[in-house]
Design an enzyme around this catalytic site. Structure first.
Site, mmCIF file in Angstrom:
data_model
loop_
_atom_site.group_PDB
_atom_site.id
_atom_site.type_symbol
_atom_site.label_atom_id
_atom_site.label_comp_id
_atom_site.label_asym_id
_atom_site.label_seq_id
_atom_site.Cartn_x
_atom_site.Cartn_y
_atom_site.Cartn_z
ATOM 1 N N CYS A 62 5.115 -8.252 -2.915
ATOM 2 C CA CYS A 62 4.227 -8.587 -1.805
ATOM 3 C C CYS A 62 4.469 -7.626 -0.646
ATOM 4 C CB CYS A 62 4.468 -10.023 -1.338
ATOM 5 S SG CYS A 62 3.373 -10.547 -0.012
ATOM 6 N N PRO A 63 3.542 -6.731 -0.352
ATOM 7 C CA PRO A 63 3.738 -5.821 0.789
ATOM 8 C C PRO A 63 3.694 -6.531 2.129
ATOM 9 C CG PRO A 63 1.540 -5.547 -0.125
ATOM 10 C CD PRO A 63 2.255 -6.489 -1.041
#
Length: 474
Positions: free
Chosen positions: A195-196
């Site tokens: 998850c950025p």
């Protein structure tokens, strides 16, 4: 014996014996002082560490800072411009509830972003070599029957066959539900996704905090959006809609941000609620690995068959400890023996080692002669005293036998004449190294000394010449 004394031993004084010697004849094993380093400093994955390894994040953290800015700015504007009016007109509980939600969101976000998601340690070279041997034995020696494909293993979990894939980067067979993250370059246990927005992978050790983050963020977004609209409506009833927007321009910005964010955040929360209830990961759901129906062949072997049990297993179970020990110290290297310098004898050598050193000039470790020993009578020498050699020039060792005879030379330095192409020259034909043997020295006119060929010969000739030079220098 003096009265009241304890005997003659009372007058004895003991002094500590110093084991450190300042003489040059000390042990050649030198312990190199290596500064203690922690494991996170040499971690092979693409991660960033802060606070001496306590904080672990992915290398790409730009989107994570955007998440922080959006949450901090939106919440700050809400508490600064909306909460004072709402606390007076409606109830003081609004800023209190908003503050609790804000701190819970920030706590779960930082816990998700700064923690180890469940990285699996890579195999050491010895473990990788042993695993390669096991793979070769399993795939090469099995005769007949079913042979599994290379680089895979099969295990049975709740009656379902699960394949374990081999990771060529980490040199391990990944456990069930583990996968290799291409961005962090790590194998993560129970890998969900990278998850950025949180700047980290989501795996076994931080999935519950990720879920609580997006769930609480959904409540906070809906809470802010609802009370911002309430604030604008109350103001518009008093001064009109346009005047209300002019009096509180921050509310317009908050409403726009929350409106475009709430759909994605609430949708993501609902999707992960479905995954938790069925005990699946995002990676498994995208690949379609399992079916929720128990009767099908590819049913999910990790599901407990009950929504409540699946949720408790994902959110309430114990957190496994980190496997990489990123703050642990690296074990120092074993002490390396220092190379013996010229003039220091290697004590403790056996007779066979001494003979090997004599036969191999490059391994010879005999003591060298000093300038005073060159002129002492009775020393073993090469025929006659070598008066032309001065201090600083190579001298023959005193422990070497007399080389005046060809038999003695053959015992000490056996020359293999069976090498094809080796040319042996007489001392008059072979050139001496510069400043090695002065003209007129007895060694230069000895007919029994065999010298190897010119420097233009092959490398074996050059090694032999260097061996003879080393033998005369030690």
């Amino acid at each position: 014996m003096p009265p009241g004394g304890g005997g003659p031993m009372t007058d004895c004084e003991y002094s500590q014996i110093s084991t450190h010697s300042s003489s040059p004849m000390e042990s050649p094993h030198k312990k190199r002082k290596i500064a203690a380093r922690r494991k996170w400093e040499v971690f092979p994955g693409r991660n960033k560490f802060f606070c001496n390894g306590r904080i672990m994040m992915a290398r790409q953290t730009g989107v994570f800072y955007l998440t922080l800015v959006l949450i901090l700015v939106t919440s700050g504007l809400f508490f600064a411009f909306d909460c004072p009016y709402l606390a007076v007109k409606i109830t003081p509980a609004i800023p209190v509830v908003g503050g609790i939600l804000f701190f819970f969101v920030m706590g779960t976000l930082l816990r998700t972003s700064f923690s180890d998601p469940g990285v699996l340690p890579r195999a050491t070279p010895d473990e990788a070599a042993d695993l390669e041997r096991q793979i070769d034995i399993a795939n090469g020696t099995s005769s007949g029957g079913y042979r599994p494909p290379p680089r895979t293993k099969e295990v049975i979990i709740n009656g379902q066959t699960v394949k374990l894939k081999y990771c060529f980067t980490c040199k391990i067979f990944r456990p069930p539900r583990a996968s290799h993250c291409s961005l962090c370059d790590n194998c993560v246990e129970r890998f969900d996704h990278h998850c950025p927005w949180v700047g980290n992978c989501v795996g076994k050790r931080n999935y519950r905090f990720f879920y609580m983050f997006i769930l609480s963020l959904s409540f906070l977004t809906v809470f802010i959006f609802a009370f911002v609209i309430t604030h604008v409506i109350l103001r518009s009833q008093q001064t009109g809609f346009l005047n209300a927007l002019k009096d509180s321009p921050a509310s317009v910005l908050e409403a726009v941000v929350c409106f475009f964010s709430v759909w994605s955040i609430v949708g993501l929360s609902g999707f992960h609620t479905y995954l938790i209830s069925s005990n699946q990961t995002t990676n498994e759901d995208i690949k379609g690995s399992w079916s929720n129906k128990r009767g099908k062949e590819n049913y999910n072997p990790y599901s407990y068959g009950n929504i409540f049990t699946n949720c408790c297993a994902a959110l309430c179970g114990p957190i496994s400890p980190s496997l990489i020990d990123r703050r642990g110290y690296i074990q120092p290297d074993t002490p390396q023996p220092a190379a013996p310098s010229n003039g220091i004898t290697m004590y403790g050598a056996t007779q066979s080692q001494t003979n090997m050193a004599a036969a191999t000039p490059l391994l010879q470790s005999e003591p060298s002669l000093t300038s005073d020993e060159l002129h002492l009578p009775g020393k073993a020498s090469l025929g006659t005293p070598c008066t032309s050699l001065t201090l600083g020039q190579p001298t023959p060792p005193s422990s070497m036998p007399n080389l005046s005879s060809e038999a003695a030379l053959t015992d000490v330095l056996p020359l293999k004449e069976e090498h094809v192409g080796h040319q042996f020259l007489t001392p008059e034909e072979a050139p001496s190294p510069p400043q090695m043997l002065a003209a007129g020295s007895p060694l230069a006119h000895s007919r029994t000394m065999h010298t190897l060929g010119l420097a233009s010969q092959d490398s074996l000739h050059e090694d032999s010449v260097r061996g003879l030079v080393k033998l005369s220098s030690v």
